[in-house]
Scaffold this active site. Structure first.
Site, PDB file in Angstrom:
ATOM      1  N   ALA A 186       0.904  -1.186   0.009  1.00 18.20           N
ATOM      2  CA  ALA A 186      -0.066   0.130   0.012  1.00 18.20           C
ATOM      3  C   ALA A 186       0.918   1.254  -0.022  1.00 18.20           C
ATOM      4  CB  ALA A 186      -0.893  -0.006   1.294  1.00 18.20           C
ATOM      5  N   VAL A 245     -19.295  -9.503  -3.264  1.00 19.10           N
ATOM      6  CA  VAL A 245     -19.670 -10.408  -4.191  1.00 19.10           C
ATOM      7  C   VAL A 245     -18.576 -11.696  -4.320  1.00 19.10           C
ATOM      8  CG1 VAL A 245     -20.234 -11.144  -6.738  1.00 19.10           C
ATOM      9  CG2 VAL A 245     -20.791  -8.808  -5.739  1.00 19.10           C
ATOM     10  N   ILE A 268     -12.953 -13.886  -3.954  1.00 18.93           N
ATOM     11  CA  ILE A 268     -12.537 -14.149  -5.457  1.00 18.93           C
ATOM     12  C   ILE A 268     -12.538 -12.380  -5.969  1.00 18.93           C
ATOM     13  CG2 ILE A 268     -13.372 -14.909  -7.698  1.00 18.93           C
ATOM     14  CD1 ILE A 268     -15.054 -16.957  -6.224  1.00 18.93           C
ATOM     15  N   GLU A 287     -26.102 -16.337   5.988  1.00 16.37           N
ATOM     16  CA  GLU A 287     -26.262 -14.667   6.116  1.00 16.37           C
ATOM     17  C   GLU A 287     -27.146 -14.859   7.704  1.00 16.37           C
ATOM     18  OE1 GLU A 287     -25.749 -11.950   4.611  1.00 16.37           O
ATOM     19  OE2 GLU A 287     -24.524 -13.617   3.659  1.00 16.37           O
ATOM     20  N   ASP A 302     -29.715 -13.812  -1.508  1.00 24.01           N
ATOM     21  CA  ASP A 302     -28.318 -13.368  -1.124  1.00 24.01           C
ATOM     22  C   ASP A 302     -27.629 -13.417  -2.705  1.00 24.01           C
ATOM     23  OD1 ASP A 302     -25.813 -12.927   0.320  1.00 24.01           O
ATOM     24  OD2 ASP A 302     -25.222 -14.820  -0.848  1.00 24.01           O
ATOM     25  N   LYS A 345     -25.936 -10.166  -5.153  1.00 21.32           N
ATOM     26  CA  LYS A 345     -24.748 -10.177  -5.763  1.00 21.32           C
ATOM     27  C   LYS A 345     -24.645 -10.242  -7.245  1.00 21.32           C
ATOM     28  CE  LYS A 345     -23.033 -13.224  -2.088  1.00 21.32           C
ATOM     29  NZ  LYS A 345     -22.621 -14.512  -1.356  1.00 21.32           N
TER      30      LYS A 345
HETATM   31  P1  NDP Z   1     -21.649 -11.076  11.813  1.00 17.80           P
HETATM   32  O1  NDP Z   1     -22.989 -11.111  12.257  1.00 17.80           O
HETATM   33  O2  NDP Z   1     -20.936 -12.130  12.253  1.00 17.80           O
HETATM   34  O3  NDP Z   1     -20.942  -9.796  12.420  1.00 17.80           O
HETATM   35  C1  NDP Z   1     -21.766  -8.516  12.476  1.00 17.80           C
HETATM   36  C2  NDP Z   1     -20.904  -7.410  13.360  1.00 17.80           C
HETATM   37  O4  NDP Z   1     -21.761  -6.327  13.619  1.00 17.80           O
HETATM   38  C3  NDP Z   1     -20.980  -8.024  15.015  1.00 17.80           C
HETATM   39  O5  NDP Z   1     -19.512  -7.722  15.410  1.00 17.80           O
HETATM   40  C4  NDP Z   1     -22.060  -6.985  15.698  1.00 17.80           C
HETATM   41  O6  NDP Z   1     -21.501  -6.809  17.043  1.00 17.80           O
HETATM   42  C5  NDP Z   1     -21.918  -5.973  15.003  1.00 17.80           C
HETATM   43  N1  NDP Z   1     -23.201  -4.994  14.919  1.00 17.80           N
HETATM   44  C6  NDP Z   1     -24.516  -5.387  14.736  1.00 17.80           C
HETATM   45  N2  NDP Z   1     -25.293  -4.469  14.719  1.00 17.80           N
HETATM   46  C7  NDP Z   1     -24.480  -3.378  15.377  1.00 17.80           C
HETATM   47  C8  NDP Z   1     -24.793  -2.174  15.798  1.00 17.80           C
HETATM   48  N3  NDP Z   1     -26.119  -1.761  16.005  1.00 17.80           N
HETATM   49  N4  NDP Z   1     -23.803  -1.615  16.361  1.00 17.80           N
HETATM   50  C9  NDP Z   1     -22.632  -1.937  16.435  1.00 17.80           C
HETATM   51  N5  NDP Z   1     -22.204  -3.100  15.924  1.00 17.80           N
HETATM   52  C10 NDP Z   1     -23.265  -3.970  15.514  1.00 17.80           C
HETATM   53  O7  NDP Z   1     -21.632 -10.827  10.396  1.00 17.80           O
HETATM   54  P2  NDP Z   1     -20.716 -10.966   9.194  1.00 17.80           P
HETATM   55  O8  NDP Z   1     -19.512 -10.740   9.533  1.00 17.80           O
HETATM   56  O9  NDP Z   1     -20.942 -12.463   8.649  1.00 17.80           O
HETATM   57  O10 NDP Z   1     -21.294 -10.289   7.876  1.00 17.80           O
HETATM   58  C11 NDP Z   1     -21.157  -8.913   7.888  1.00 17.80           C
HETATM   59  C12 NDP Z   1     -21.162  -8.292   6.497  1.00 17.80           C
HETATM   60  O11 NDP Z   1     -20.467  -9.160   5.530  1.00 17.80           O
HETATM   61  C13 NDP Z   1     -22.781  -8.625   5.934  1.00 17.80           C
HETATM   62  O12 NDP Z   1     -23.178  -7.493   5.288  1.00 17.80           O
HETATM   63  C14 NDP Z   1     -22.613  -9.978   5.316  1.00 17.80           C
HETATM   64  O13 NDP Z   1     -23.744 -10.002   4.321  1.00 17.80           O
HETATM   65  C15 NDP Z   1     -21.141  -9.517   4.391  1.00 17.80           C
HETATM   66  N6  NDP Z   1     -20.485 -10.719   4.196  1.00 17.80           N
HETATM   67  C16 NDP Z   1     -20.462 -12.016   4.843  1.00 17.80           C
HETATM   68  C17 NDP Z   1     -19.751 -12.912   4.548  1.00 17.80           C
HETATM   69  C18 NDP Z   1     -19.376 -14.105   5.830  1.00 17.80           C
HETATM   70  O14 NDP Z   1     -18.908 -15.336   5.038  1.00 17.80           O
HETATM   71  N7  NDP Z   1     -20.003 -14.305   6.755  1.00 17.80           N
HETATM   72  C19 NDP Z   1     -19.198 -12.948   3.288  1.00 17.80           C
HETATM   73  C20 NDP Z   1     -19.329 -11.988   2.504  1.00 17.80           C
HETATM   74  C21 NDP Z   1     -19.937 -10.960   2.818  1.00 17.80           C
HETATM   75  P3  NDP Z   1     -21.459  -7.722  18.166  1.00 17.80           P
HETATM   76  O15 NDP Z   1     -20.512  -8.850  17.698  1.00 17.80           O
HETATM   77  O16 NDP Z   1     -21.106  -7.141  19.296  1.00 17.80           O
HETATM   78  O17 NDP Z   1     -22.813  -8.579  18.070  1.00 17.80           O
HETATM   79  N1  HSE Z   2     -24.073 -16.014   3.006  1.00 21.33           N
HETATM   80  C1  HSE Z   2     -23.255 -15.965   1.938  1.00 21.33           C
HETATM   81  C2  HSE Z   2     -22.812 -17.354   1.160  1.00 21.33           C
HETATM   82  C3  HSE Z   2     -22.044 -15.372   2.442  1.00 21.33           C
HETATM   83  O1  HSE Z   2     -23.212 -18.263   1.736  1.00 21.33           O
HETATM   84  O2  HSE Z   2     -22.197 -17.253   0.163  1.00 21.33           O
HETATM   85  C4  HSE Z   2     -20.967 -14.755   1.430  1.00 21.33           C
HETATM   86  O3  HSE Z   2     -21.734 -13.628   0.621  1.00 21.33           O
END
Ligand code: NDP
Ligand code: HSE
Length: 435
Positions: free
Chosen positions: A33, A132, A136, A190, A201, A205
């Site tokens: 970076a 998405v 990848i 999700e 979902d 994407k």
């Molecule tokens: P998680 O549920 O694992 O994590 C969500 C996080 O957000 C937690 O740390 C939670 O806090 C925090 N949070 C939620 N609401 C609040 C709030 N009101 N204030 C502050 N913090 C908050 O979700 P993921 O990591 O799985 O997913 C995150 C995003 O990434 C989503 O949009 C998902 O669609 C996307 N995504 C996920 C993938 C996956 O493999 N999981 C792959 C690709 C995209 P706390 O921990 O304290 O509850």
């Molecule tokens: N719920 C999603 C999946 C996470 O199963 O592919 C990645 O976007």
């Protein structure tokens, strides 16, 4: 040079992975970076857990608005998920002149037009590689690597949870619910797993991929969506017998009168590359006029694979911080004033081949009537199999058709189901040759 200051919203599966990858590869990342990238502030709900993980140097709080308003933060990474609060926070960050990185495909598929317009007006970047196909780099490939091409179609396995479920059901005969529980435990699913199972979902994407491919605004509301919850085990088995596998595909295709935008289970030839994408893996096949087909394969979900894409965006934004906003790669690959208003076609306008399965009374003349009816609807039969049904005096029939217009197939199905000797609904699955 001073480090780039990152404010992280969410420290769940992806947020936690992002923290880990940034920490483990800090040196390599800063060599790439040109500056080090440092998470200085985090918002979560469970502050105690986050403090224990992050240590004393990071400011941790429960108010995400405080992060997007912090003048010391250069880039806000939104990993909370959902639409309402996430939209609010992303727009607030943009208004405050911050660049944004997000993995939130639901947010961008629904509010992308508004968010990208706000970002362009403010001269900031909204990067979304992780939204998405997880790890990848498909956004980078479509936005930059394939710019010479007139893209014809994109087809992909873009939901890891459903691909995992279909693979486990096919190879181990495991029940749907058992496999879904495993996917949830592994962090693929999700927050609301019906988004995965019902194809929503994948449609989020695909909506973004269609915009990148054809230079059209994001139009999630026009996508045709059918998930895997109604898929019968017998069709998975029959497909296998016929030399196909069933995959939940997202397909977007340029046609003379508009663009197809559809997510549904589809039979694909079992020797094709997509048929062999198993487990939670994702793959996206892009067909461009100059390059032909290119395939992008890898982990579409999970902690570190998704973090890989988030961190790649952080590096990209860092490298571009001082660049003239007018000369950056446009958010949706095409210049905002060059977006097209090509219509999205309804599912009735789709042309593809079909798998039709039904149960009939095993009596003379049945096949003749059915084939005549299909012929009268302009549907040509590619092959057909008949086998004894579980019920006595009944037979199960499967027709594989040549390409046909979905509207004609709908009319034919309605007529078939009204025939006196037909004893079941017609199960219809689309077939894709992907050539
Ligand atoms: P998680 O549920 O694992 O994590 C969500 C996080 O957000 C937690 O740390 C939670 O806090 C925090 N949070 C939620 N609401 C609040 C709030 N009101 N204030 C502050 N913090 C908050 O979700 P993921 O990591 O799985 O997913 C995150 C995003 O990434 C989503 O949009 C998902 O669609 C996307 N995504 C996920 C993938 C996956 O493999 N999981 C792959 C690709 C995209 P706390 O921990 O304290 O509850
Ligand atoms: N719920 C999603 C999946 C996470 O199963 O592919 C990645 O976007």
């Amino acid at each position: 040079m001073e480090s780039i200051k990152v404010g992280l919203l969410g420290l769940g599966v992806v947020g936690g992975g992002t923290w880990k990858v940034l920490a483990r590869n800090a040196q390599e990342i800063s060599r790439r970076a040109g500056r080090s990238i440092e998470v200085t502030r985090v918002a979560v709900r469970d502050v105690t857990r986050a403090r224990a993980l992050l240590g004393p140097d990071v400011v941790v709080g429960a108010d995400p608005h405080a992060v997007v308003c912090d003048p010391s933060i250069d880039i806000v990474v939104e990993l909370i998920g959902g639409e309402t609060l996430a939209r609010e926070l992303v727009l607030e960050a943009i208004a405050n002149g911050k660049h944004v990185v997000t993995a939130n495909k639901a947010l961008l598929a629904k509010h992308g037009n508004e968010i990208f317009a706000a970002a362009s007006a403010r001269g900031v970047i909204v990067a979304f590689e992780a939204a998405v196909a997880g790890g990848i780099p498909i956004i980078k490939a479509m936005r930059e690597g394939l710019t010479a091409n007139r893209i014809q179609w994109v087809a992909g396995i873009i939901n890891g949870t459903t691909n995992f479920i279909l693979s486990e059901m096919r190879t181990h005969g495991l029940p749907f619910e058992t496999v879904l529980a495993q996917a949830q435990k592994l962090g693929y699913a999700e927050a609301d797993p019906t988004f995965d199972i019902e194809g929503v979902d994948a449609a989020h994407k695909l909506t973004l991929l269609a915009s990148l491919a054809f230079g059209i605004p994001v139009q999630f509301d026009k996508a045709y969506i059918e998930g895997i919850s109604k898929l019968a085990a017998v069709d998975i088995k029959m497909a296998e017998r016929l030399g196909y596998r069933i995959k939940l595909l997202g397909i977007t295709k340029r046609r003379p009168l508009g663009i197809e935008l559809r997510v549904h289970p589809a039979l694909v030839p079992s020797k094709s590359l997509l048929a062999n994408v198993e487990g939670a893996m994702n793959a996206v096949l892009v067909n461009g006029d100059a390059v032909g087909q290119t395939l992008y394969y890898g982990k579409g979900a999970g902690e570190e694979p998704t973090a890989s894409a988030v961190v790649a965006d952080l590096v990209d934004v860092t490298r571009l911080l001082t660049s003239d906003p007018e000369h950056r790669v446009p958010h949706l690959a095409f210049q905002p004033d060059a977006m097209a208003d090509t219509p999205i076609l309804s599912i009735e306008e789709v042309i593809t081949s079909y798998y039709l399965r039904l149960t009939v009374a095993d009596q003379p003349g049945v096949l003749a009537d059915l084939t005549r009816l299909l012929a009268d609807s302009g549907i040509s039969i590619g092959s057909m199999i008949q086998q004894p049904s579980e019920d006595q005096d009944m037979a199960d029939l499967i027709f594989l058709t040549h390409q046909a217009l979905e509207r004609d197939v709908n009319i034919a199905i309605t007529a078939i189901e009204a025939l006196p000797f037909v004893r079941s609904h017609v199960t219809r699955l689309r077939m894709e040759s992907l050539t």
